[in-house]
Design a protein around this motif. Structure first.
Motif, mmCIF file in Angstrom:
data_model
loop_
_atom_site.group_PDB
_atom_site.id
_atom_site.type_symbol
_atom_site.label_atom_id
_atom_site.label_comp_id
_atom_site.label_asym_id
_atom_site.label_seq_id
_atom_site.Cartn_x
_atom_site.Cartn_y
_atom_site.Cartn_z
ATOM 1 N N ILE A 117 32.072 -2.881 7.547
ATOM 2 C CA ILE A 117 30.920 -2.473 6.747
ATOM 3 C C ILE A 117 31.044 -3.098 5.364
ATOM 4 O O ILE A 117 32.048 -2.898 4.667
ATOM 5 N N VAL A 118 30.048 -3.863 4.994
ATOM 6 C CA VAL A 118 30.033 -4.558 3.696
ATOM 7 C C VAL A 118 28.899 -3.983 2.867
ATOM 8 O O VAL A 118 27.728 -4.045 3.259
ATOM 9 N N VAL A 119 29.242 -3.436 1.720
ATOM 10 C CA VAL A 119 28.257 -2.772 0.860
ATOM 11 C C VAL A 119 27.948 -3.652 -0.343
ATOM 12 O O VAL A 119 28.862 -4.122 -1.036
ATOM 13 N N GLY A 120 26.650 -3.858 -0.587
ATOM 14 C CA GLY A 120 26.255 -4.550 -1.804
ATOM 15 C C GLY A 120 25.328 -5.725 -1.573
ATOM 16 O O GLY A 120 25.412 -6.408 -0.544
ATOM 17 N N ASP A 121 24.462 -5.964 -2.551
ATOM 18 C CA ASP A 121 23.579 -7.131 -2.550
ATOM 19 C C ASP A 121 24.056 -8.067 -3.643
ATOM 20 O O ASP A 121 23.412 -8.260 -4.673
ATOM 21 N N THR A 122 25.240 -8.629 -3.417
ATOM 22 C CA THR A 122 25.867 -9.523 -4.398
ATOM 23 C C THR A 122 26.366 -10.771 -3.677
ATOM 24 O O THR A 122 26.422 -10.820 -2.444
ATOM 25 N N GLY A 123 26.740 -11.762 -4.467
ATOM 26 C CA GLY A 123 27.251 -12.988 -3.872
ATOM 27 C C GLY A 123 28.517 -12.765 -3.075
ATOM 28 O O GLY A 123 28.701 -13.357 -2.004
ATOM 29 N N VAL A 124 29.404 -11.908 -3.570
ATOM 30 C CA VAL A 124 30.645 -11.629 -2.850
ATOM 31 C C VAL A 124 30.355 -10.902 -1.542
ATOM 32 O O VAL A 124 30.905 -11.245 -0.490
ATOM 33 N N VAL A 143 22.801 -2.045 1.939
ATOM 34 C CA VAL A 143 22.166 -2.248 0.632
ATOM 35 C C VAL A 143 21.158 -1.132 0.426
ATOM 36 O O VAL A 143 20.872 -0.349 1.332
ATOM 37 N N GLU A 144 20.587 -1.051 -0.768
ATOM 38 C CA GLU A 144 19.526 -0.080 -0.998
ATOM 39 C C GLU A 144 18.289 -0.469 -0.190
ATOM 40 O O GLU A 144 18.068 -1.649 0.113
ATOM 41 N N VAL A 154 21.355 -13.183 9.223
ATOM 42 C CA VAL A 154 22.604 -13.860 9.581
ATOM 43 C C VAL A 154 23.040 -13.349 10.952
ATOM 44 O O VAL A 154 23.101 -12.131 11.173
ATOM 45 N N ALA A 155 23.320 -14.250 11.877
ATOM 46 C CA ALA A 155 23.747 -13.851 13.220
ATOM 47 C C ALA A 155 25.021 -13.024 13.128
ATOM 48 O O ALA A 155 25.974 -13.394 12.443
ATOM 49 N N GLY A 156 25.010 -11.886 13.806
ATOM 50 C CA GLY A 156 26.192 -11.026 13.825
ATOM 51 C C GLY A 156 26.276 -10.064 12.661
ATOM 52 O O GLY A 156 27.246 -9.315 12.563
ATOM 53 N N VAL A 157 25.273 -10.064 11.780
ATOM 54 C CA VAL A 157 25.254 -9.154 10.636
ATOM 55 C C VAL A 157 24.034 -8.242 10.768
ATOM 56 O O VAL A 157 22.899 -8.718 10.878
ATOM 57 N N HIS A 158 24.270 -6.931 10.738
ATOM 58 C CA HIS A 158 23.201 -5.960 10.957
ATOM 59 C C HIS A 158 22.975 -5.166 9.672
ATOM 60 O O HIS A 158 23.836 -4.373 9.264
ATOM 61 N N PRO A 159 21.834 -5.338 9.019
ATOM 62 C CA PRO A 159 21.589 -4.641 7.750
ATOM 63 C C PRO A 159 21.082 -3.210 7.963
ATOM 64 O O PRO A 159 20.295 -2.949 8.874
ATOM 65 N N ILE A 160 21.549 -2.287 7.116
ATOM 66 C CA ILE A 160 21.038 -0.924 7.094
ATOM 67 C C ILE A 160 20.912 -0.480 5.648
ATOM 68 O O ILE A 160 21.534 -1.067 4.750
ATOM 69 N N LEU A 165 23.486 5.608 5.621
ATOM 70 C CA LEU A 165 24.885 5.322 5.951
ATOM 71 C C LEU A 165 25.596 6.554 6.512
ATOM 72 O O LEU A 165 26.367 6.442 7.475
ATOM 73 N N THR A 166 25.334 7.723 5.942
ATOM 74 C CA THR A 166 25.968 8.947 6.449
ATOM 75 C C THR A 166 25.598 9.192 7.898
ATOM 76 O O THR A 166 26.468 9.447 8.742
ATOM 77 N N ASP A 167 24.302 9.117 8.214
ATOM 78 C CA ASP A 167 23.851 9.331 9.598
ATOM 79 C C ASP A 167 24.424 8.265 10.526
ATOM 80 O O ASP A 167 24.783 8.553 11.671
ATOM 81 N N PHE A 168 24.506 7.034 10.030
ATOM 82 C CA PHE A 168 25.047 5.943 10.837
ATOM 83 C C PHE A 168 26.501 6.220 11.218
ATOM 84 O O PHE A 168 26.892 6.079 12.377
ATOM 85 N N LEU A 169 27.316 6.646 10.262
ATOM 86 C CA LEU A 169 28.725 6.921 10.525
ATOM 87 C C LEU A 169 28.898 8.147 11.417
ATOM 88 O O LEU A 169 29.783 8.181 12.274
ATOM 89 N N GLU A 170 28.057 9.157 11.233
ATOM 90 C CA GLU A 170 28.136 10.337 12.095
ATOM 91 C C GLU A 170 27.804 9.976 13.529
ATOM 92 O O GLU A 170 28.443 10.465 14.472
ATOM 93 N N ALA A 171 26.824 9.110 13.726
ATOM 94 C CA ALA A 171 26.488 8.658 15.082
ATOM 95 C C ALA A 171 27.642 7.882 15.685
ATOM 96 O O ALA A 171 27.946 8.009 16.876
ATOM 97 N N GLU A 172 28.313 7.082 14.871
ATOM 98 C CA GLU A 172 29.475 6.334 15.347
ATOM 99 C C GLU A 172 30.581 7.279 15.796
ATOM 100 O O GLU A 172 31.223 7.076 16.821
ATOM 101 N N GLN A 173 30.798 8.342 15.049
ATOM 102 C CA GLN A 173 31.847 9.294 15.399
ATOM 103 C C GLN A 173 31.522 10.021 16.690
ATOM 104 O O GLN A 173 32.386 10.279 17.513
ATOM 105 N N ARG A 174 30.248 10.351 16.889
ATOM 106 C CA ARG A 174 29.849 11.012 18.139
ATOM 107 C C ARG A 174 30.045 10.093 19.331
ATOM 108 O O ARG A 174 30.240 10.555 20.454
#
Length: 319
Positions: A117-124, A143-144, A154-160, A165-174
């Motif tokens: 998980i990569v957070v941010g809308d920056t060059g890095v 990103v926001e 970008v192939a292989g990169v899924h933006p949310i 993010l909280t709901d996404f991680l909870e779904a992953e845990q389930r």
């Protein structure tokens, strides 16, 4: 649903499975070239690769392949011709049932890529996501909501959006989430909000792109929000190995190098899959048999014995 459509669905759902394919045979055996079976981590098996004895052996080796993440060539031979052995990626198993045939089955585990998980809308953040997708990781870019339309596909990169993010991680845990990795590189815009959510899910690695002074400020804010001290201490900051990196792509490489170093120290970058299936040993031939679904059973002195086939059951002589 067709067989290959089912495999594609499992891949989309990030469900680990092993594909077993008959690649050689010598009569008499009931399987044919290219016969296939699908084995899930809970022991569920669909398809056909041979009779009861071959099926149980293939299931056992498929679960082992899932645990290791490595493919293997399974050679099932008449018991009079061989003993069980393992050499590299080849496994030889004697057939306990009364059959003079042999069969070779290639078992290929399909283990979901580790999630980054990569957070941010920056060059890095952009560079980390692009490079990581080629390594490969399963990359989620956070990103926001208002920034989603600005991201390049970008192939292989899924933006949310950060808000989900909280709901996404909870779904992953389930869905029996495996350990994930996170890099926060919003560089002051929403570091604390992302870190608070990510730390609650206990990632295997979490890095923050920030100076040491900025890191101390972030830690203080997280502490005031009630984040446990041991979780705050898990943040790697400044993220990345000290390679003298300056450009965003160089910083990204230093961060990914740190991730590789950290996960290699913990073990394999692909986490072993937990497989749980109760098995018992056939007291006649020594084959492992799934206890709950074993067809051939015998009760003796208050104990239940299970067998791979009718021949072993009939040959059983209680001690």
């Amino acid at each position: 649903m067709g067989f290959f459509a089912q495999l594609a669905e499992l891949e989309r759902e990030r469900v680990p499975f092993a594909l077993a394919t008959v690649v050689a045979r010598r009569s008499p055996v009931s399987s044919h070239l290219a016969d296939r079976a699908l084995v899930l981590a809970n022991g569920t098996m669909e398809g056909f690769v041979g009779g009861a004895c071959s099926r149980d052996i293939v299931r056992r080796e498929a679960l082992r392949a899932l645990r290791s993440g490595r493919p293997r060539l399974l050679r099932i031979r008449p018991s009079k011709d061989s003993v069980e052995s393992t050499s590299g990626d080849e496994v030889i198993v004697p057939m306990g049932c009364a059959s003079g045939g042999s069969v070779d089955v290639y078992i290929e585990p399909h283990v979901p890529l580790r999630r980054l998980i990569v957070v941010g809308d920056t060059g890095v953040a952009d560079a980390v996501a692009r490079i990581a997708a080629q390594m490969p990781y399963d990359v989620v870019r956070v990103v926001e909501a208002g920034q989603l339309d600005e991201l390049d596909a970008v192939a292989g990169v899924h933006p949310i959006a950060l808000g989900v993010l909280t709901d996404f991680l909870e779904a992953e845990q389930r869905a029996a989430r495996r350990d994930f990795i996170a890099v926060v590189a919003s560089q002051g815009h929403y570091d604390e909000d992302a870190l608070e959510v990510l730390l609650a899910a206990e990632p295997a690695f979490i890095g923050l792109v920030a100076s040491r002074r900025r890191t101390a400020d972030v830690a203080a804010i997280l502490e005031r929000r009630g984040v446990a001290a041991d979780r705050i201490a898990a943040i790697r900051a400044p993220a990345g190995l000290d390679l003298g990196a300056r450009a965003p792509s160089e910083v990204a490489i230093s961060i990914l190098a740190q991730i590789v170093e950290a996960t290699a120290a913990e073990g394999a970058s692909v986490e072993p899959i937990e497989t749980t299936i109760p098995v018992a040993v056939d007291p006649v031939c020594g084959m492992e048999v799934e206890f709950e679904t074993a067809r051939y059973r015998r009760e003796h002195d208050g104990r239940t014995y299970v067998f791979c086939c009718a021949g072993c059951r009939d040959a059983f002589v209680p001690a």
